[in-house]
Scaffold this active site. Structure first.
Site, PDB file in Angstrom:
ATOM      1  N   ASP A 197      -0.183  -8.055  -0.712  1.00 37.19           N
ATOM      2  CA  ASP A 197      -0.214  -8.767   0.569  1.00 37.19           C
ATOM      3  C   ASP A 197      -1.609  -9.395   0.661  1.00 37.19           C
ATOM      4  O   ASP A 197      -2.587  -8.701   0.941  1.00 37.19           O
ATOM      5  CB  ASP A 197       0.048  -7.753   1.692  1.00 37.19           C
ATOM      6  CG  ASP A 197      -0.265  -8.311   3.072  1.00 37.19           C
ATOM      7  OD1 ASP A 197      -0.437  -9.537   3.197  1.00 37.19           O
ATOM      8  OD2 ASP A 197      -0.329  -7.498   4.022  1.00 37.19           O
TER       9      ASP A 197
ATOM     10  N   LYS B  19      -7.603 -18.045   3.542  1.00 38.78           N
ATOM     11  CA  LYS B  19      -6.160 -18.335   3.660  1.00 38.78           C
ATOM     12  C   LYS B  19      -5.922 -19.465   4.664  1.00 38.78           C
ATOM     13  O   LYS B  19      -4.887 -20.110   4.647  1.00 38.78           O
ATOM     14  CB  LYS B  19      -5.459 -17.047   4.102  1.00 38.78           C
ATOM     15  CG  LYS B  19      -3.948 -17.068   3.971  1.00 38.78           C
ATOM     16  CD  LYS B  19      -3.416 -15.667   4.151  1.00 38.78           C
ATOM     17  CE  LYS B  19      -1.904 -15.622   4.267  1.00 38.78           C
ATOM     18  NZ  LYS B  19      -1.419 -14.258   4.454  1.00 38.78           N
TER      19      LYS B  19
ATOM     20  N   GLU C 131       6.145 -12.754   4.250  1.00 37.35           N
ATOM     21  CA  GLU C 131       5.572 -11.510   4.758  1.00 37.35           C
ATOM     22  C   GLU C 131       6.519 -10.742   5.702  1.00 37.35           C
ATOM     23  O   GLU C 131       6.738  -9.545   5.509  1.00 37.35           O
ATOM     24  CB  GLU C 131       4.217 -11.788   5.425  1.00 37.35           C
ATOM     25  CG  GLU C 131       3.156 -12.015   4.361  1.00 37.35           C
ATOM     26  CD  GLU C 131       1.947 -12.797   4.807  1.00 37.35           C
ATOM     27  OE1 GLU C 131       1.737 -12.961   6.027  1.00 37.35           O
ATOM     28  OE2 GLU C 131       1.180 -13.248   3.922  1.00 37.35           O
TER      29      GLU C 131
ATOM     30  N   ASP D  20       5.404 -10.393  13.359  1.00 34.02           N
ATOM     31  CA  ASP D  20       4.253 -10.180  12.473  1.00 34.02           C
ATOM     32  C   ASP D  20       3.065 -11.037  12.932  1.00 34.02           C
ATOM     33  O   ASP D  20       3.012 -12.234  12.676  1.00 34.02           O
ATOM     34  CB  ASP D  20       4.682 -10.547  11.036  1.00 34.02           C
ATOM     35  CG  ASP D  20       3.569 -10.355  10.014  1.00 34.02           C
ATOM     36  OD1 ASP D  20       2.467  -9.946  10.393  1.00 34.02           O
ATOM     37  OD2 ASP D  20       3.818 -10.624   8.824  1.00 34.02           O
TER      38      ASP D  20
END
Ligand code: AMP
Length: 599
Positions: A7, A68, A172, A196
């Protein structure tokens, strides 16, 4: 060979392996289950993870984080422009590609975001190899469900640069659903909503789970919404408060901003369990300390519009799935920011006081799900995964440019993959011989607002009046999300095709090769530096041992003095070279000198 799930988070990264019927988190070299997604260049050293994060305040210009948020984006992207203002490091524009400029080893170095993410991934790979005791190459990397094609490709490239063989990618929230479903082991069918909210991205996914079968119904989200935005709001709020208190503006002082951000993040976390939190930074600017506090109510008020956006996405995703909120059996929380009480309260209220599921670890569930998926793709299947089946959807619609710059939607978002769609395109002029096919991704009506993927031209269309010449376009997405487009002229059967595995502006094969070599050089340098540090420590230990031995041995005064003078000289020399270990040859030379004199 084991396959692992990683992850790769905006703030932290986590990895797991599936073995003996269960997913196991792999701790890093410090024994921590999550690793900060930080890279820092200090002097001639490159640090990754915890060690890099510790440098964020002092070496703020050379400490890279939230990468990211850059990956797969263009320099002119408004979110990149806004983020840059708050980061301590410098982002430069290279042909509309964002690159990060740092000073390393007394030289200016420029990196693509993929290279920095690769450094984090490589650190994870090394830790996995140490944990598992064998070489690890095959990995599944997770991506936010709402990542577009460019962002997915860039993440995959980062894996390649890190020396990983990326055997698959998983969204994810889907990974979290897998972790949740396997943990629950229920054979009855359940509609599960995965919520999430992490450091930088937000995803909502609705999954039908039955036994070990996972069927994604719809996914929605925001690739630029998360805990870091809440931190930014607090930073802005306190910048203006400091201005009021002291009459000083710190908005251009990157060091001060960085220090304030660390204090704000800590306060935000505290507000998840207290109604008030202090924000204190010594000597923030001009020698002035900053002392303030914030209440939970004020924090919620400042972030009100973000929280509203989160709920809107939940509503839209539900509507895309064709389900009503009453049809949702479980709402599962994933991601560090779901600890915020207001977020939980809003969700509970919306789902008519349903008890939210917090049974899975919000920081680890995604990595666990990725490990399960990785194992299901690997050569040796674990018996526990025999019936495992996963069907995912595409997060964004795929379309073709039509007349007047309009988007002609071919594959709507939330279509199950793999999928195949045929579209017929007609000529727009008499005797038109060639037709350009441009492929886009996005939901807007005009292609200029969507994301360009690729284009090609089909030629040899037989003469015909306008609208009578026809080309059939076949769009196909495989289970890995790779889009293949083919156009066939209907009468002659002429065809032309592209596989959109690497869209414009992303790294070419050669560029990746070059970056792999660069990463190799870094690895060698790190290794060499480690060797020098060890040799430096060994020499220091040796010098102290000789020093202690002098008193115990039967030596003349002169002998004692000459040994002590050498020991002192070496210890002073080591002290001067504390931050940067000397070259191996110099260390060896000093050791030899000490050995000679002491023997
Ligand atoms: P993740 O990307 O899932 O690791 O989430 C990281 C984000 O969660 C960061 O923005 C953290 O500040 C945030 N976070 C972690 N713990 C808490 C907490 N107790 N309250 C609020 N936010 C938190």
């Amino acid at each position: 060979m084991p396959t692992i799930g990683i992850d790769l988070g905006t703030t932290n990264s986590c990895m797991a392996v599936f073995r003996n019927g269960r997913a196991e988190i792999i701790a890093n070299d410090l024994g921590n289950r999550v690793t900060p997604s930080y890279v820092s260049f200090t002097g001639n050293e490159r640090l990754v993870g915890e060690a890099a994060k510790e440098e964020a305040t002092e070496y703020f210009k050379n400490t890279l984080y939230q990468i990211k948020r850059l990956i797969g984006r263009t320099y002119d992207d408004p979110s990149v422009q806004a983020d840059m203002k708050l980061w301590g490091f410098t982002v430069i524009n290279d042909d509309n590609k964002p690159k990060i400029s740092v000073v390393h080893d007394h030289k200016r170095n420029v990196f693509r975001p993929e290279q920095i993410s690769a450094m984090v991934l490589e650190k994870m790979k090394i830790a996995a190899e140490a944990f598992l005791g064998e070489t690890v190459t095959d990995a599944v990397i997770t991506v936010p469900a709402y990542f577009n094609h460019a962002q997915r490709k860039a993440t995959r490239d980062a894996g390649l640069i890190a020396g990983l063989n990326v055997i698959g990618m998983i969204n994810e929230p889907t990974a979290a659903a897998v972790a949740y479903g396997l943990d629950r082991q229920s054979d009855s069918e359940r509609n599960v909503l995965i919520f999430d909210l992490g450091g930088g991205t937000f995803d909502v996914t609705i999954v039908k789970i039955k036994g070990r079968k996972f069927d994604v119904k719809a996914t929605g989200g925001d690739t630029h919404l998360g805990g870091e935005d809440f931190d930014n709001i607090l930073v802005k709020y306190f910048v203006s408060e400091f201005k009021q208190q002291r009459g000083e503006d710190i908005s251009e002082n990157k060091r001060a901003l960085n220090r304030l951000r660390v204090a704000c993040e800590a306060a935000k976390r505290k507000l998840s369990s207290s109604t008030n939190a202090k924000v204190q930074v010594d000597a923030l600017q001009g020698g002035h300390d900053f002392r303030s506090s914030i209440s939970q109510a004020k924090f919620e008020n400042l972030n009100h519009s973000f929280f509203e956006r989160v709920l809107d996405t939940v509503k839209n995703t539900l509507s895309d799935s064709g389900l009503k909120k009453e049809n949702i059996d479980d709402v599962v929380l994933v991601g560090g920011s779901t600890r915020i009480p207001k977020i939980q309260a809003m969700l509970e209220k919306y789902f008519d006081n349903m008890k939210l599921k917090r049974t899975i670890n919000p920081d680890e569930a995604v990595a666990c799900g990725a490990a399960v998926y990785a194992s299901s793709l690997g050569f040796v299947k674990d018996p526990a995964l025999e019936e495992f089946a996963l069907e995912d959807v595409i997060p964004l619609s795929i379309g073709i440019k039509s007349h007047g710059g309009k988007m002609s939607f071919a594959i709507p978002r939330n279509t199950k993959i793999p999928t195949k769609v045929r579209k017929t395109r007609s000529t727009v002029a008499d005797n038109q011989e060639r037709m350009g096919i441009k492929i886009y991704e996005g939901e807007r009506a005009l292609i200029k607002d969507n994301h360009f993927l690729d284009e090609f031209t089909i030629s040899g269309i037989p003469p015909a009046p306008r609208t009578k010449g026809e080309v059939e376009v076949l769009l196909e997405i495989n289970a890995c999300g790779i889009l293949h487009v083919e156009a066939i002229e209907k009468i002659t059967g002429n065809s032309s095709e592209i596989t959109i595995a690497r869209d414009k502006g992303r790294l070419s094969e050669n560029e990746i090769k070059r970056m792999v070599q660069e990463a190799e050089k870094f690895r060698e340098r790190d290794q060499e530096l480690k060797q020098r540090c060890n040799a430096r420590n060994a020499l220091e230990n040796y010098a102290y041992t000789v020093k202690e031995g002098v008193d115990q041995k039967n030596l003349t005064r002169q002998q004692r003095e000459s040994i002590m003078s050498k020991v002192t000289e070496i210890l002073q020399w080591l002290d001067i070279n504390k931050t940067e270990p000397p070259e191996m040859s110099e260390l060896e030379e000093k050791k030899r000198e000490l050995e000679e004199i002491s023997q």
